[in-house]
Design an enzyme around this catalytic site. Structure first.
Site, PDB file in Angstrom:
ATOM      1  N   GLU A  34       0.840  -1.210   0.000  1.00 44.64           N
ATOM      2  CA  GLU A  34       0.000   0.000   0.000  1.00 44.64           C
ATOM      3  C   GLU A  34       0.871   1.254   0.000  1.00 44.64           C
ATOM      4  O   GLU A  34       1.821   1.364   0.784  1.00 44.64           O
ATOM      5  CB  GLU A  34      -0.916  -0.041   1.233  1.00 44.64           C
ATOM      6  N   HIS A  35       0.530   2.164  -0.887  1.00 45.69           N
ATOM      7  CA  HIS A  35       1.243   3.431  -1.103  1.00 45.69           C
ATOM      8  C   HIS A  35       2.659   3.202  -1.623  1.00 45.69           C
ATOM      9  O   HIS A  35       3.485   4.114  -1.611  1.00 45.69           O
ATOM     10  CB  HIS A  35       1.248   4.305   0.168  1.00 45.69           C
ATOM     11  N   ASP A 174      -4.106   1.186  -9.591  1.00 42.49           N
ATOM     12  CA  ASP A 174      -5.531   0.930  -9.815  1.00 42.49           C
ATOM     13  C   ASP A 174      -5.837   0.823 -11.301  1.00 42.49           C
ATOM     14  O   ASP A 174      -6.571  -0.061 -11.750  1.00 42.49           O
ATOM     15  CB  ASP A 174      -6.379   2.046  -9.203  1.00 42.49           C
TER      16      ASP A 174
HETATM   17  C1  GLA Z   1      -5.067   4.722  -4.159  1.00 41.43           C
HETATM   18  C2  GLA Z   1      -4.245   5.154  -5.361  1.00 41.43           C
HETATM   19  C3  GLA Z   1      -3.218   4.093  -5.741  1.00 41.43           C
HETATM   20  C4  GLA Z   1      -2.395   3.649  -4.533  1.00 41.43           C
HETATM   21  C5  GLA Z   1      -3.305   3.332  -3.354  1.00 41.43           C
HETATM   22  C6  GLA Z   1      -2.531   3.060  -2.099  1.00 41.43           C
HETATM   23  O1  GLA Z   1      -5.871   3.627  -4.493  1.00 41.43           O
HETATM   24  O2  GLA Z   1      -5.077   5.421  -6.465  1.00 41.43           O
HETATM   25  O3  GLA Z   1      -2.388   4.586  -6.778  1.00 41.43           O
HETATM   26  O4  GLA Z   1      -1.425   4.592  -4.213  1.00 41.43           O
HETATM   27  O5  GLA Z   1      -4.214   4.386  -3.079  1.00 41.43           O
HETATM   28  O6  GLA Z   1      -1.789   1.904  -2.225  1.00 41.43           O
END
Ligand code: GLA
Length: 384
Positions: A34-35, A174
């Protein structure tokens, strides 16, 4: 009637003719990582069965007419070859306009069309309904105008629309998984090279997504702030990105960093390693290892990256107590609300659901919504 049929029916009712084709673009759930995407690191998402459906027919002029069924049947229209401004009141239409704007910037020859949008990706739940819309629109124009854009480039165009037009500085995860997802597989993504590694998901396990229904107020500003802090960390460590920072380097230099930046950096550096280990653990079906990695990921998002909420932490604890080392659970997505993802053996799914139903609302005052999905294919075309 299924969602595709609803899209076609509403199209015919509104535009007085049949749709030529329907594009189906899935939402996603991130299993771990995540992130890390905007830090050039590793993520492990899969596309889900919930998707945005876009019914389309060409026009002979330059006009684009858009009908958004799930936004109170609001409409938008614009000229496809003229510079576009963002829409001041209808946020949804900026995802459409933003994609067209990016296609224009790349000098693609575009033609007009009528479009009807609907879908069943829960909105504001952290399951990427916006990425699904962007990818779906890019794919629709790709087909309509015979642009021959590759899937990874569809994802980049969709991401650029969100960064430049919508104003959220999101990474590539995403859009890439919505464009490139594979049936039955999660995809390990190296966000620096965009290399994809297929990771099979055992059909004896269920992917459960539980929406905390926490309203995600500060998401964009907090998200962009985390991104700036990560970039500040990389700069302070003289690296092009946090992907280039090993655990050893971080540990030996953390005392030189601003304490709040150090926490963000620590999350990213360890989360990248966890994600690589998780790809191996999924492949080996080592559920106990996955359980530990997902628990560590959640704790790190809570204590170091500081993107969870008390309700989300409660939900994770309720599920973790039922599954123990037989499965894994963590918050998924950008944070500050949205969903948790649980990887649960099929025989424990009913127990998990009943624990959530009896405890979550009682402890938080919020009622959850529960979804399950198998890993699904990326964006696709459904002809009449
Ligand atoms: C959102 C963003 C992604 C990613 C996630 C965290 O979904 O659109 O690009 O950074 O947060 O992992």
């Amino acid at each position: 009637m299924n969602v595709e049929q609803s899209a076609r029916l509403a199209f015919s009712n509104h535009f007085g003719r049949d749709a030529d084709f329907v594009v189906k673009a899935p939402g996603r759930v991130n299993l771990i990582g995540e992130h890390t995407d905007y830090n050039d690191g590793f993520v492990l998402p899969c596309a889900i069965e919930y998707a945005t459906y876009i019914a389309v027919s060409p026009r002979t002029d330059d006009v684009v007419n858009v009908l958004a069924l799930d936004c109170d049947n609001q409409t938008d229209n614009f000229l496809v070859n003229k510079p576009l401004n963002s829409h001041s009141t209808q946020t949804w239409s900026n995802y459409v306009r933003g994609v067209v704007d990016e296609l224009q910037k790349r000098n693609h020859k575009l033609s007009g069309c009528d479009i009807c949008i609907t879908g069943n990706v829960p909105q504001g739940a952290g399951l990427s309904s916006s990425a699904a819309l962007e990818v779906g629109i890019a794919y629709a124009f790709n087909h309509l105008c015979e642009l021959f854009i590759e899937r990874k480039d569809i994802a980049k165009i969709a991401q650029a629309a969100e960064n430049n037009f919508v104003g959220c500085n999101c990474g590539i995860m995403d859009q890439l998984i919505s464009a490139c997802g594979q049936q039955g597989q999660a995809l390990g993504i190296d966000c620096r090279s965009l290399d994809l590694i297929e990771v099979s998901i055992d059909p004896k396990m269920t992917i459960l997504m539980v929406n905390s229904n926490v309203k995600r107020g500060l998401l964009d500003s907090e998200y962009n702030l985390r991104r700036e802090q990560c970039y500040a960390g990389a700069e302070a460590l003289s690296k092009p990105s946090l992907r280039e920072v090993s655990i050893g380097e971080y540990e030996s230099k953390k005392h030189t960093l601003d304490p709040s930046v150090a926490k963000r950096v620590e999350h990213i550096v360890y989360e990248n390693v966890r994600t690589l280990e998780a790809m191996q653990a999924f492949t080996n079906n080592d559920i106990a290892k996955l359980s530990t990695l997902m628990a560590q990921s959640h704790a790190s998002m809570r204590d170091l990256f500081e993107i969870t909420t008390s309700q989300i932490d409660t939900l994770v604890n309720i599920i973790a107590k039922v599954i123990n080392e037989h499965g894994g659970v963590r918050m998924t997505g950008g944070g500050f609300g949205g969903c948790v993802v649980a990887f649960v053996p099929n025989f424990l799914v009913d127990n998990v659901i009943s624990a959530i139903e009896t405890q979550y609302e009682q402890q938080t005052g919020l009622k959850e919504t529960i979804y399950t999905s198998v890993p699904s294919a990326g964006v696709s075309l459904i002809r009449a």
